[in-house]
Design a protein around this motif. Structure first.
Motif, mmCIF file in Angstrom:
data_model
loop_
_atom_site.group_PDB
_atom_site.id
_atom_site.type_symbol
_atom_site.label_atom_id
_atom_site.label_comp_id
_atom_site.label_asym_id
_atom_site.label_seq_id
_atom_site.Cartn_x
_atom_site.Cartn_y
_atom_site.Cartn_z
ATOM 1 N N SER A 1 -5.942 28.490 -3.880
ATOM 2 C CA SER A 1 -6.884 28.332 -4.983
ATOM 3 C C SER A 1 -7.473 29.706 -5.310
ATOM 4 O O SER A 1 -7.236 30.680 -4.589
ATOM 5 N N ALA A 2 -8.230 29.777 -6.393
ATOM 6 C CA ALA A 2 -8.820 31.057 -6.785
ATOM 7 C C ALA A 2 -10.154 30.850 -7.475
ATOM 8 O O ALA A 2 -10.398 29.806 -8.084
ATOM 9 N N LEU A 3 -10.990 31.854 -7.352
ATOM 10 C CA LEU A 3 -12.222 31.928 -8.126
ATOM 11 C C LEU A 3 -12.023 33.007 -9.180
ATOM 12 O O LEU A 3 -11.500 34.092 -8.876
ATOM 13 N N LEU A 4 -12.411 32.709 -10.411
ATOM 14 C CA LEU A 4 -12.325 33.665 -11.500
ATOM 15 C C LEU A 4 -13.731 34.037 -11.933
ATOM 16 O O LEU A 4 -14.541 33.155 -12.239
ATOM 17 N N PHE A 5 -14.009 35.323 -11.955
ATOM 18 C CA PHE A 5 -15.300 35.832 -12.426
ATOM 19 C C PHE A 5 -15.032 36.569 -13.729
ATOM 20 O O PHE A 5 -14.313 37.576 -13.722
ATOM 21 N N LEU A 6 -15.579 36.058 -14.825
ATOM 22 C CA LEU A 6 -15.371 36.684 -16.121
ATOM 23 C C LEU A 6 -16.580 37.524 -16.497
ATOM 24 O O LEU A 6 -17.722 37.075 -16.347
ATOM 25 N N SER A 7 -16.313 38.712 -16.999
ATOM 26 C CA SER A 7 -17.384 39.570 -17.498
ATOM 27 C C SER A 7 -18.062 38.897 -18.680
ATOM 28 O O SER A 7 -17.484 38.025 -19.339
ATOM 29 N N GLY A 8 -19.268 39.328 -18.971
ATOM 30 C CA GLY A 8 -19.983 38.806 -20.128
ATOM 31 C C GLY A 8 -19.196 39.048 -21.404
ATOM 32 O O GLY A 8 -18.621 40.123 -21.590
ATOM 33 N N GLN A 9 -19.153 38.042 -22.264
ATOM 34 C CA GLN A 9 -18.399 38.128 -23.510
ATOM 35 C C GLN A 9 -19.346 38.029 -24.700
ATOM 36 O O GLN A 9 -20.265 37.208 -24.710
ATOM 37 N N ILE A 10 -19.105 38.875 -25.701
ATOM 38 C CA ILE A 10 -19.798 38.775 -26.974
ATOM 39 C C ILE A 10 -18.729 38.633 -28.044
ATOM 40 O O ILE A 10 -17.537 38.838 -27.775
ATOM 41 N N ALA A 11 -19.129 38.280 -29.259
ATOM 42 C CA ALA A 11 -18.162 38.118 -30.338
ATOM 43 C C ALA A 11 -18.797 38.508 -31.665
ATOM 44 O O ALA A 11 -20.020 38.509 -31.806
ATOM 45 N N GLU A 12 -17.946 38.815 -32.610
ATOM 46 C CA GLU A 12 -18.418 39.134 -33.947
ATOM 47 C C GLU A 12 -18.797 37.853 -34.674
ATOM 48 O O GLU A 12 -18.321 36.775 -34.343
ATOM 49 N N GLY A 13 -19.628 37.993 -35.672
ATOM 50 C CA GLY A 13 -20.034 36.869 -36.495
ATOM 51 C C GLY A 13 -21.421 37.111 -37.047
ATOM 52 O O GLY A 13 -22.235 37.818 -36.437
ATOM 53 N N ALA A 14 -21.686 36.520 -38.198
ATOM 54 C CA ALA A 14 -22.983 36.713 -38.851
ATOM 55 C C ALA A 14 -24.053 35.796 -38.282
ATOM 56 O O ALA A 14 -25.232 36.112 -38.340
ATOM 57 N N THR A 15 -23.639 34.665 -37.719
ATOM 58 C CA THR A 15 -24.604 33.685 -37.227
ATOM 59 C C THR A 15 -24.433 33.463 -35.731
ATOM 60 O O THR A 15 -23.386 33.788 -35.156
#
Length: 128
Positions: free
Chosen positions: A31-45
Motif C-alpha cells: 500500500s502507499a500514502l500519497l502526500f500532495l503539495s498544496g494546489q491552486i488554480a486559475e479562475g475569476a471566482t
C-alpha cells in the motif's frame, strides 16, 4: 519503506521548480500514502478556482493509481473564511463519499496574489 517524489507528466506541472507535487510513501504491504503539495488554480471566482484545484488533485492522484475516494485528509486555506460554504458546495461535487478528516484555515495571502483557495491532501492507496 520507499519514498518517491514526482511531478507526473499527465497532470498540470508545478508553478515553481522548488517543490514536488507528490510524495509517494510505499509501505511494506504494497500500500502507499500519497502526500500532495498544496494546489491552486486559475479562475475569476472561488468556485472556478476550487473546481480547478480538485481537477488537478484528481489528475495527480490518477497518475499514482488513486482517486479522490482514496483521500483521507484534506487541508484547505481560504483567503476569506466567510466563503467556506461556497467552497464546500464545489468540494462536495468532488468528494462524494464519507468526508475525509479536514482542517480549514483562513490565510491572508497564498502562493499567488490572485489565489483565493489552496488545498493539500493525503491519500491512502491499497496494495495493487
Amino acid at each position: 519503506m520507499r519514498v518517491t517524489l514526482d511531478n507526473p507528466a499527465s497532470a498540470p506541472q508545478p508553478l515553481s521548480p522548488y517543490y514536488s507535487q507528490v510524495a509517494r510513501v510505499e509501505q511494506a504491504d504494497g500500500s502507499a500514502l500519497l502526500f500532495l503539495s498544496g494546489q491552486i488554480a486559475e479562475g475569476a471566482t472561488l468556485a472556478e478556482q476550487t473546481r480547478g484545484v480538485f481537477e488537478t488533485i484528481a489528475a495527480l492522484l490518477k497518475a499514482q493509481g488513486a482517486t479522490l475516494a482514496d483521500v483521507v485528509n484534506i487541508r484547505t486555506y481560504l483567503t476569506d473564511i466567510s466563503r467556506l460554504e461556497e467552497y464546500g458546495t464545489v468540494r462536495r461535487q468532488f468528494l462524494t463519499r464519507t468526508p475525509p478528516t479536514s482542517m480549514t484555515f483562513e490565510a491572508t495571502r497564498l502562493f499567488r496574489p490572485e489565489a483565493l483557495v489552496e488545498v493539500e491532501v493525503v491519500a491512502a492507496v491499497p496494495a495493487r
